[in-house]
Design a protein around this motif. Structure first.
Motif, PDB file in Angstrom:
ATOM      1  N   HIS A 117      13.913  11.791 -10.441  1.00 17.57           N
ATOM      2  CA  HIS A 117      13.411  12.390 -11.687  1.00 17.57           C
ATOM      3  C   HIS A 117      12.512  13.584 -11.384  1.00 17.57           C
ATOM      4  N   VAL A 118      11.576  13.408 -10.442  1.00 16.53           N
ATOM      5  CA  VAL A 118      10.666  14.503 -10.075  1.00 16.53           C
ATOM      6  C   VAL A 118      11.453  15.665  -9.474  1.00 16.53           C
ATOM      7  N   ALA A 119      12.460  15.352  -8.657  1.00 19.46           N
ATOM      8  CA  ALA A 119      13.284  16.415  -8.061  1.00 19.46           C
ATOM      9  C   ALA A 119      14.018  17.204  -9.145  1.00 19.46           C
ATOM     10  N   SER A 120      14.523  16.498 -10.177  1.00 23.97           N
ATOM     11  CA  SER A 120      15.224  17.194 -11.261  1.00 23.97           C
ATOM     12  C   SER A 120      14.261  18.072 -12.058  1.00 23.97           C
ATOM     13  N   LEU A 121      13.006  17.607 -12.241  1.00 22.65           N
ATOM     14  CA  LEU A 121      12.010  18.425 -12.941  1.00 22.65           C
ATOM     15  C   LEU A 121      11.661  19.675 -12.128  1.00 22.65           C
ATOM     16  N   ASN A 122      11.576  19.521 -10.811  1.00 22.82           N
ATOM     17  CA  ASN A 122      11.302  20.679  -9.954  1.00 22.82           C
ATOM     18  C   ASN A 122      12.426  21.705 -10.059  1.00 22.82           C
ATOM     19  N   THR A 123      13.669  21.208 -10.077  1.00 23.20           N
ATOM     20  CA  THR A 123      14.815  22.103 -10.220  1.00 23.20           C
ATOM     21  C   THR A 123      14.773  22.818 -11.566  1.00 23.20           C
ATOM     22  N   LEU A 124      14.464  22.063 -12.629  1.00 26.59           N
ATOM     23  CA  LEU A 124      14.366  22.655 -13.967  1.00 26.59           C
ATOM     24  C   LEU A 124      13.256  23.695 -14.018  1.00 26.59           C
ATOM     25  N   LYS A 125      12.128  23.390 -13.381  1.00 30.95           N
ATOM     26  CA  LYS A 125      11.011  24.342 -13.365  1.00 30.95           C
ATOM     27  C   LYS A 125      11.421  25.647 -12.682  1.00 30.95           C
ATOM     28  N   ALA A 143       7.972  14.685 -21.398  1.00 29.08           N
ATOM     29  CA  ALA A 143       7.308  13.379 -21.386  1.00 29.08           C
ATOM     30  C   ALA A 143       7.225  12.845 -19.963  1.00 29.08           C
ATOM     31  N   LEU A 144       6.169  12.062 -19.710  1.00 32.66           N
ATOM     32  CA  LEU A 144       6.004  11.448 -18.398  1.00 32.66           C
ATOM     33  C   LEU A 144       7.073  10.390 -18.159  1.00 32.66           C
ATOM     34  N   PHE A 145       7.388  10.173 -16.884  1.00 33.67           N
ATOM     35  CA  PHE A 145       8.354   9.141 -16.498  1.00 33.67           C
ATOM     36  C   PHE A 145       7.803   7.769 -16.877  1.00 33.67           C
ATOM     37  N   SER A 146       8.637   6.933 -17.440  1.00 30.41           N
ATOM     38  CA  SER A 146       8.194   5.620 -17.911  1.00 30.41           C
ATOM     39  C   SER A 146       8.184   4.622 -16.751  1.00 30.41           C
ATOM     40  N   ILE A 147       6.988   4.220 -16.328  1.00 25.81           N
ATOM     41  CA  ILE A 147       6.849   3.219 -15.257  1.00 25.81           C
ATOM     42  C   ILE A 147       5.488   2.570 -15.405  1.00 25.81           C
ATOM     43  N   ASP A 148       5.411   1.279 -15.090  1.00 20.32           N
ATOM     44  CA  ASP A 148       4.150   0.544 -15.214  1.00 20.32           C
ATOM     45  C   ASP A 148       3.246   0.905 -14.033  1.00 20.32           C
ATOM     46  N   PRO A 149       2.125   1.597 -14.280  1.00 19.86           N
ATOM     47  CA  PRO A 149       1.258   2.003 -13.170  1.00 19.86           C
ATOM     48  C   PRO A 149       0.484   0.841 -12.557  1.00 19.86           C
ATOM     49  N   GLY A 150       0.407  -0.286 -13.258  1.00 16.10           N
ATOM     50  CA  GLY A 150      -0.383  -1.409 -12.756  1.00 16.10           C
ATOM     51  C   GLY A 150       0.365  -2.317 -11.803  1.00 16.10           C
ATOM     52  N   ARG A 204       0.830  -1.206   0.000  1.00 15.19           N
ATOM     53  CA  ARG A 204       0.000   0.000   0.000  1.00 15.19           C
ATOM     54  C   ARG A 204       0.864   1.256   0.000  1.00 15.19           C
ATOM     55  N   ASP A 205       1.906   1.263   0.818  1.00 15.60           N
ATOM     56  CA  ASP A 205       2.778   2.444   0.914  1.00 15.60           C
ATOM     57  C   ASP A 205       3.450   2.733  -0.430  1.00 15.60           C
ATOM     58  N   ARG A 206       3.937   1.682  -1.083  1.00 16.58           N
ATOM     59  CA  ARG A 206       4.602   1.894  -2.387  1.00 16.58           C
ATOM     60  C   ARG A 206       3.616   2.405  -3.438  1.00 16.58           C
ATOM     61  N   LYS A 207       2.403   1.814  -3.449  1.00  8.75           N
ATOM     62  CA  LYS A 207       1.409   2.260  -4.427  1.00  8.75           C
ATOM     63  C   LYS A 207       0.990   3.711  -4.170  1.00  8.75           C
ATOM     64  N   GLN A 208       0.847   4.073  -2.893  1.00  8.50           N
ATOM     65  CA  GLN A 208       0.467   5.448  -2.558  1.00  8.50           C
ATOM     66  C   GLN A 208       1.561   6.427  -2.966  1.00  8.50           C
ATOM     67  N   GLU A 209       2.828   6.057  -2.715  1.00  9.46           N
ATOM     68  CA  GLU A 209       3.921   6.951  -3.112  1.00  9.46           C
ATOM     69  C   GLU A 209       4.002   7.063  -4.630  1.00  9.46           C
ATOM     70  N   LEU A 210       3.786   5.943  -5.323  1.00  6.84           N
ATOM     71  CA  LEU A 210       3.783   5.978  -6.783  1.00  6.84           C
ATOM     72  C   LEU A 210       2.699   6.920  -7.293  1.00  6.84           C
ATOM     73  N   LYS A 211       1.508   6.840  -6.706  1.00  2.00           N
ATOM     74  CA  LYS A 211       0.408   7.709  -7.122  1.00  2.00           C
ATOM     75  C   LYS A 211       0.755   9.179  -6.895  1.00  2.00           C
ATOM     76  N   ALA A 212       1.351   9.486  -5.734  1.00  3.56           N
ATOM     77  CA  ALA A 212       1.727  10.873  -5.436  1.00  3.56           C
ATOM     78  C   ALA A 212       2.789  11.369  -6.411  1.00  3.56           C
ATOM     79  N   LEU A 213       3.780  10.518  -6.726  1.00  2.94           N
ATOM     80  CA  LEU A 213       4.829  10.907  -7.675  1.00  2.94           C
ATOM     81  C   LEU A 213       4.245  11.121  -9.072  1.00  2.94           C
ATOM     82  N   GLN A 214       3.295  10.275  -9.465  1.00  2.00           N
ATOM     83  CA  GLN A 214       2.686  10.423 -10.785  1.00  2.00           C
ATOM     84  C   GLN A 214       1.905  11.738 -10.888  1.00  2.00           C
ATOM     85  N   GLU A 215       1.228  12.122  -9.811  1.00  4.00           N
ATOM     86  CA  GLU A 215       0.493  13.399  -9.819  1.00  4.00           C
ATOM     87  C   GLU A 215       1.459  14.570  -9.964  1.00  4.00           C
ATOM     88  N   GLN A 216       2.568  14.536  -9.205  1.00  2.33           N
ATOM     89  CA  GLN A 216       3.572  15.592  -9.332  1.00  2.33           C
ATOM     90  C   GLN A 216       4.175  15.605 -10.733  1.00  2.33           C
TER      91      GLN A 216
END
Length: 262
Positions: free
Chosen positions: A158-166, A137-144, A114-126
């Motif tokens: 990856h998300v941290a690098s995008l935040n820095t770029l932003k 492009a979105l990060f390539s990962i199997d959401p299922g 559950r914790d991993r799926k929740q973190e994955l969902k939060a990262l995907q939203e960001q």
């Protein structure tokens, strides 16, 4: 063992009860044939009670064994999903202890899942929000599937690098926008393209920070700077011609000063 002592006491209680019943029947004068019938009834009652108790305990044992089988099956699935090694149980442990250990392990792994799926969902939203702003492009990962710890770590970086770029592009946009507005005011230039209007009029948070937009922003700034440089060169040339004409016409210094403010 204490359980053996209790079992012996139970047998003793039964013997005392049967002896008491025989004494009562004898005092009453119940015939031997009826005594046998009553004794058989007592035996059947006791046997029925004991059979029921044994059946209940057998049912408990079966439930525990069934739970163990289900837990083993679920553990195998969870270990595959979480990319973990197989769970080793202590073969010498009792059925009760084994069932408890397996059930506890299942609960722990379910929480990890559950914790991993929740973190994955939060990262995907960001990631989606950042990709909308940066047009990447979105990060390539199997959401299922359940992400591995390594997958989550890569996604976090990856998300941290995008935040820095932003932030870098946002700072560049704000700085260039400020210079562009000053240049437009200096050149008395009204934004006449949709891009120029987006730069000057839109809210800063609404501006798309794509690579193409940043390049277009830099080009617009360079064009305005070039126009200002050209205007300055023309002004310098005109001033030089005015000074030359003043000299040829021998215009007095007082008259020159009154025109110099322009």
């Amino acid at each position: 063992a204490l359980s053996e002592v209790l079992a012996a006491e139970a047998a003793s209680c039964l013997n005392r009860a049967m002896a008491a019943l025989r004494d009562i029947w004898e005092e009453i004068g119940i015939p031997e044939e009826q005594r046998l019938e009553r004794t058989d009834v007592v035996k059947k009652h006791i046997k029925s009670l004991l059979d029921m108790m044994v059946a209940e305990e057998e049912s408990l044992k079966e439930r525990l064994l069934k739970s163990i089988a289900l837990c083993r099956k679920e553990l195998d699935t969870l270990c595959r999903e979480l990319q973990l090694g197989p769970f080793e149980t202590e073969e010498e442990s009792t059925i009760l202890q084994m069932e408890k250990n397996l059930r506890t392990r299942v609960e722990v792994l379910q929480k990890q899942k559950r914790d991993r799926k929740q973190e994955l969902k939060a990262l995907q939203e960001q990631d989606r929000d950042l990709c909308d702003i940066l047009c990447t492009a979105l990060f390539s990962i199997d959401p299922g599937s359940v992400p591995s710890l390594e997958d989550l770590d890569r996604y976090r970086r990856h998300v941290a690098s995008l935040n820095t770029l932003k932030e870098q592009r946002r700072e560049e946009f704000v700085s260039n926008k400020r210079q562009i507005i000053l240049l437009m005011e200096e050149l008395d230039h009204t934004p006449d393209t949709s891009f120029e209007r987006d730069v000057v009029c839109e809210e800063e948070e609404a501006f798309c920070l794509s690579k193409d937009n940043i390049v277009a922003l830099q080009n617009l700034l360079q064009q305005l700077e070039a126009r200002r440089a050209l205007n300055e060169a023309v002004c310098a040339e005109l001033r030089a011609r005015i000074v030359a004409l003043w000299e040829r016409l021998q215009i007095p210094e007082e008259e020159r000063q009154s025109s110099a403010v322009h």
